[in-house]
Design a protein around this motif. Structure first.
Motif, short mmCIF file in Angstrom:
data_model
loop_
_atom_site.label_atom_id
_atom_site.label_comp_id
_atom_site.label_asym_id
_atom_site.label_seq_id
_atom_site.Cartn_x
_atom_site.Cartn_y
_atom_site.Cartn_z
N ALA A 175 -1.91 16.14 -3.00
CA ALA A 175 -1.68 17.59 -3.04
C ALA A 175 -2.93 18.32 -3.53
O ALA A 175 -3.27 19.40 -3.03
N ALA A 176 -3.62 17.75 -4.53
CA ALA A 176 -4.84 18.38 -5.04
C ALA A 176 -5.91 18.44 -3.96
O ALA A 176 -6.62 19.45 -3.83
N LEU A 177 -6.04 17.40 -3.16
CA LEU A 177 -7.02 17.39 -2.08
C LEU A 177 -6.72 18.45 -1.03
O LEU A 177 -7.62 18.98 -0.38
N SER A 178 -5.43 18.76 -0.84
CA SER A 178 -5.04 19.78 0.14
C SER A 178 -5.27 21.19 -0.38
O SER A 178 -5.22 22.15 0.39
N GLY A 179 -5.50 21.32 -1.70
CA GLY A 179 -5.69 22.63 -2.29
C GLY A 179 -4.41 23.37 -2.62
O GLY A 179 -4.44 24.56 -2.94
N ARG A 180 -3.27 22.67 -2.58
CA ARG A 180 -1.99 23.35 -2.79
C ARG A 180 -1.18 22.70 -3.91
O ARG A 180 0.04 22.77 -3.94
N LEU A 181 -1.86 22.09 -4.86
CA LEU A 181 -1.17 21.42 -5.95
C LEU A 181 -0.30 22.37 -6.75
O LEU A 181 0.83 22.03 -7.12
N ASP A 182 -0.79 23.57 -7.02
CA ASP A 182 -0.04 24.51 -7.85
C ASP A 182 1.32 24.84 -7.25
O ASP A 182 2.29 25.09 -7.98
N GLU A 183 1.44 24.83 -5.94
CA GLU A 183 2.70 25.20 -5.27
C GLU A 183 3.76 24.12 -5.43
O GLU A 183 4.96 24.44 -5.42
N VAL A 184 3.34 22.88 -5.56
CA VAL A 184 4.30 21.78 -5.50
C VAL A 184 4.27 20.89 -6.72
O VAL A 184 4.98 19.88 -6.77
N ARG A 227 0.83 -1.22 0.00
CA ARG A 227 0.00 0.00 0.00
C ARG A 227 0.85 1.26 0.00
O ARG A 227 0.49 2.27 0.60
N TRP A 228 2.00 1.22 -0.69
CA TRP A 228 2.87 2.39 -0.73
C TRP A 228 2.22 3.56 -1.47
O TRP A 228 2.37 4.72 -1.07
N ARG A 229 1.51 3.27 -2.54
CA ARG A 229 0.94 4.37 -3.34
C ARG A 229 -0.17 5.10 -2.60
O ARG A 229 -0.16 6.34 -2.55
N PRO A 230 -1.14 4.40 -2.00
CA PRO A 230 -2.11 5.14 -1.19
C PRO A 230 -1.47 5.83 0.00
O PRO A 230 -1.92 6.92 0.41
N PHE A 231 -0.41 5.23 0.56
CA PHE A 231 0.31 5.90 1.65
C PHE A 231 0.90 7.22 1.17
O PHE A 231 0.85 8.24 1.88
N LEU A 232 1.48 7.24 -0.04
CA LEU A 232 2.03 8.48 -0.58
C LEU A 232 0.95 9.54 -0.74
O LEU A 232 1.19 10.73 -0.52
N THR A 233 -0.25 9.12 -1.16
CA THR A 233 -1.35 10.07 -1.29
C THR A 233 -1.67 10.73 0.05
O THR A 233 -1.79 11.96 0.15
N VAL A 234 -1.78 9.91 1.08
CA VAL A 234 -2.12 10.43 2.41
C VAL A 234 -0.98 11.26 2.98
O VAL A 234 -1.20 12.33 3.58
N ALA A 235 0.26 10.80 2.80
CA ALA A 235 1.41 11.55 3.31
C ALA A 235 1.52 12.91 2.63
O ALA A 235 1.82 13.92 3.28
N SER A 236 1.29 12.95 1.33
CA SER A 236 1.33 14.22 0.60
C SER A 236 0.25 15.17 1.12
O SER A 236 0.50 16.36 1.36
N TYR A 237 -0.95 14.65 1.32
CA TYR A 237 -2.04 15.47 1.85
C TYR A 237 -1.70 15.99 3.24
O TYR A 237 -1.87 17.17 3.55
N GLN A 238 -1.19 15.10 4.10
CA GLN A 238 -0.87 15.50 5.47
C GLN A 238 0.24 16.54 5.53
O GLN A 238 0.22 17.43 6.38
N ALA A 239 1.20 16.42 4.63
CA ALA A 239 2.32 17.37 4.62
C ALA A 239 1.88 18.77 4.21
O ALA A 239 2.49 19.76 4.60
N LEU A 240 0.81 18.86 3.43
CA LEU A 240 0.41 20.15 2.86
C LEU A 240 -0.83 20.75 3.52
O LEU A 240 -1.09 21.95 3.34
N ARG A 241 -1.60 19.97 4.26
CA ARG A 241 -2.81 20.52 4.87
C ARG A 241 -2.46 21.45 6.02
O ARG A 241 -1.36 21.39 6.59
N GLU A 242 -3.39 22.30 6.37
CA GLU A 242 -3.14 23.28 7.43
C GLU A 242 -3.03 22.61 8.80
O GLU A 242 -2.27 23.05 9.65
#
Length: 588
Positions: free
Chosen positions: A420-429, A272-287
């Motif tokens: 990143a898209a779910l966090s709303g900060r895709l454009d930055e990264v 489950r590395w790929r879904p983990f990357l999705t969640v980690a990316s979201y967590q790193a960028l969310r407020e």
């Protein structure tokens, strides 16, 4: 001519090489980097429950250090070393809140190469000449770029003077254990946040240190929310979402037998590395990374795994593999038509989960676009490999890397960008995630190839005149090999791109290589490229003539081993000698 349309991959620019000298650590310090990292991880886990507050008195630090030693069966001789690391981690959160401009980086002069160091001294300490012989230059340049004050000096008097000016509020230091023991009372009395990475020797000449630990402390900042994430726990949580019960609760019960097979396949083993990357990316960028994880995030992560599991179904059919995860593949169990249909269903399920997300419309659109573009690129990479099987030719190293990039990197990129898209900060990264995913995809494939190569490649004896077995071989040999159906143990057919070494006249041909050797000069026990590295140059200086880079402009060949160097993934006899490299072309 081959009909494969493969563009040549662009290798990234060379990363400046940090000089790493090796010396055996002193006996009261763990002897290997793996052991030292393990001890540091144990200390961090201990502090999650111990709830100590800095500055802790020396007696209290000794008590906890001895408890850590006893609880984990560490060698008692490491007690003082563990005490220093414990103190560092106690100050970690406090250090992170202090601006870089209020910090001092304090290094000892013994980090230099004393016999060759051209740096003079003044009343404050060593004046680095940026010669590149040691790590002082790298630490100083990075720290000053961030805003640190930097000193290369010994003695507490000058440090205490700086603290008394009020301009320094925290110290990141490097020192040996005896000095740290003497200076601890001063730091405790001043109650100033201070971390000190221990030197691995204490003989005051040509000493070494764990470079990545210093780098970590230098860059600590409270603005970096990701450093507070417990990624191991996060990965465990993500894996729990793929139990059959969790999937049924999130997605609902299957409606028919086809959905039942797809759900079983989705729940079947995997890291489950790929879904983990999705969640980690979201967590790193969310407020608020400490907030709860929404069902929309979970469904997005499951969508990413749906795409991945669908690709595995199709890969197993294309590679004619009979097993995956130690069980029968889907087409071996249910037949090819059913397996193809289930793979297609999982792709559709992934898009459905993204489209049904209860998020802003622009976020939803971005996620769907990311998934579609990734699916398209992945199929192009896989298609290039399949077409190569129809018209085999010897590919250059960069063409092999390009196939690796196209067939592996898109899955990582989709996973990271959806988070990143779910966090709303895709454009930055977005651009950073693209470059990172390409590098990760290629590295992942090479590392995977090396693991399989070490365990499945039969040992052979090569002719002294044969080229290094890691080089691409002739198109005719490739065509001969392509006539034999691929029967593997789950290995992707990209590993078949480079073919077996040629045998000398009169010798029996070497058994076919089951996959390409992408290690170049790597050994079984060192699964990373070990290219000859010359002495580092000062900033702005031209590259040294002793430096051997992986790739030169216009040079699309694998770097061969030097004469007399054995091929560590082939035979170890006297015949296993690589031919010398041709003279490099003059620089353009």
């Amino acid at each position: 001519m081959s009909t494969v349309a493969v563009r040549s991959a662009q290798l990234p620019p060379a990363v400046p090489i940090t000089v790493r000298r090796f010396r055996q650590p002193k006996k009261n310090i763990p002897q290997t980097k793996v052991e030292r990292d393990h001890i540091l991880g144990t200390i961090r886990k201990y502090l999650e429950t111990a709830k100590l507050v800095p500055p802790a008195p020396l007696d209290e630090m000794r008590y906890h250090a001895e408890k850590i030693v006893a609880d984990n069966n560490f060698n008692p001789i490491y007690r003082d070393y563990i005490g220093v690391l414990l103190s560092n981690e106690l100050w970690r959160e406090t250090l992170a809140t202090i601006p870089y401009e209020k910090r001092l980086l304090l290094m000892p002069k013994c980090l230099r190469v004393e016999s060759k160091c051209p740096a003079p001294f003044d009343e404050f300490g060593l004046l680095c000449k940026q010669c590149g012989l040691c790590t002082i230059q790298d630490f100083q340049n990075e720290a000053e770029k961030l805003g640190y004050a930097v000193l290369v000096a010994e003695g507490s008097a000058i440090v205490m003077s700086l603290i008394q000016t009020g301009k320094i509020e925290a110290i990141v230091g490097i020192s040996c254990l005896p000095v740290l023991e003497r200076t601890f009372p001063y730091v405790e009395a001043a109650a100033i946040p201070a971390v000190a990475v221990p030197l691995l020797q204490d003989d005051c000449i040509d000493t070494t240190v764990d470079i990545d630990w210093v780098w970590d402390y230098i860059h600590l900042t409270s603005e970096d929310k990701t450093r507070r994430l417990n990624l191991n726990k996060l990965h465990e949580d993500v894996r729990e979402w793929f139990t059959r019960e969790s999937l049924d609760a999130l997605l609902g019960k299957p409606h028919d037998r086809t959905e039942e097979i797809a759900r079983e396949w989705l729940a079947r083993a995997g890291n489950r590395w790929r879904p983990f990357l999705t969640v980690a990316s979201y967590q790193a960028l969310r407020e608020d990374p400490e907030g709860p994880l929404s069902d929309d995030l979970k469904k997005a992560a499951i969508a990413v795994e749906c795409f991945h599991k669908a690709s595995l179904v199709h890969d197993d059919i294309e590679d004619n593999d009979a097993q995956r995860y130690g069980e029968a593949t889907l087409h071996a169990e249910h037949g090819m038509p059913v397996a193809l249909n289930v793979g297609d269903l999982l792709i559709g399920e992934g898009y459905r989960l993204l489209a049904d997300s209860n998020v802003r419309a622009d976020y939803r659109t971005a996620m769907l676009k990311i998934a579609a573009e990734g699916q398209r690129e992945l199929c192009r990479g896989q298609g290039a490999e399949l077409l190569w099987n129809n018209h085999p030719v010897a590919l250059s190293s960069t063409q092999v890397l390009e196939i690796f990039r196209s067939k592996t990197a898109p899955a990582f990129e989709v996973a990271l960008k959806i988070g990143a898209a779910l966090s709303g900060r895709l454009d930055e990264v977005e651009e950073a995630l693209h470059e990172y995913s390409e590098a990760l995809g290629i590295a992942y494939q090479i590392h995977d190839d090396l693991d399989d190569l070490a365990t499945t490649l039969p040992r052979t004896t090569l002719s002294p005149s044969a080229p290094a077995s890691c080089w691409p071989s002739s198109a005719s040999a490739a065509r001969e090999r392509s006539k034999t159906p691929w029967r593997g143990s789950g290995m992707a057919s990209s590993r078949n791109l480079l073919t077996r070494p040629r045998s000398a006249p009169g010798q029996n041909p070497a058994p076919p290589m089951r996959r390409p050797c992408s290690c170049w000069r790597a050994t079984r026990n060192r699964p990373y490229a070990a290219f000859k590295r010359g002495q580092r140059q000062p900033q702005g200086a031209p590259p040294s003539g002793d430096r051997q880079d992986l790739q030169r402009p216009g040079d699309q060949r694998l770097v061969p081993r030097v004469r007399g160097e054995e091929c560590h993934d082939r035979g170890q006899g006297a015949g296993a000698v690589a031919t010398p490299a041709p003279e490099p072309a003059p620089a353009a």
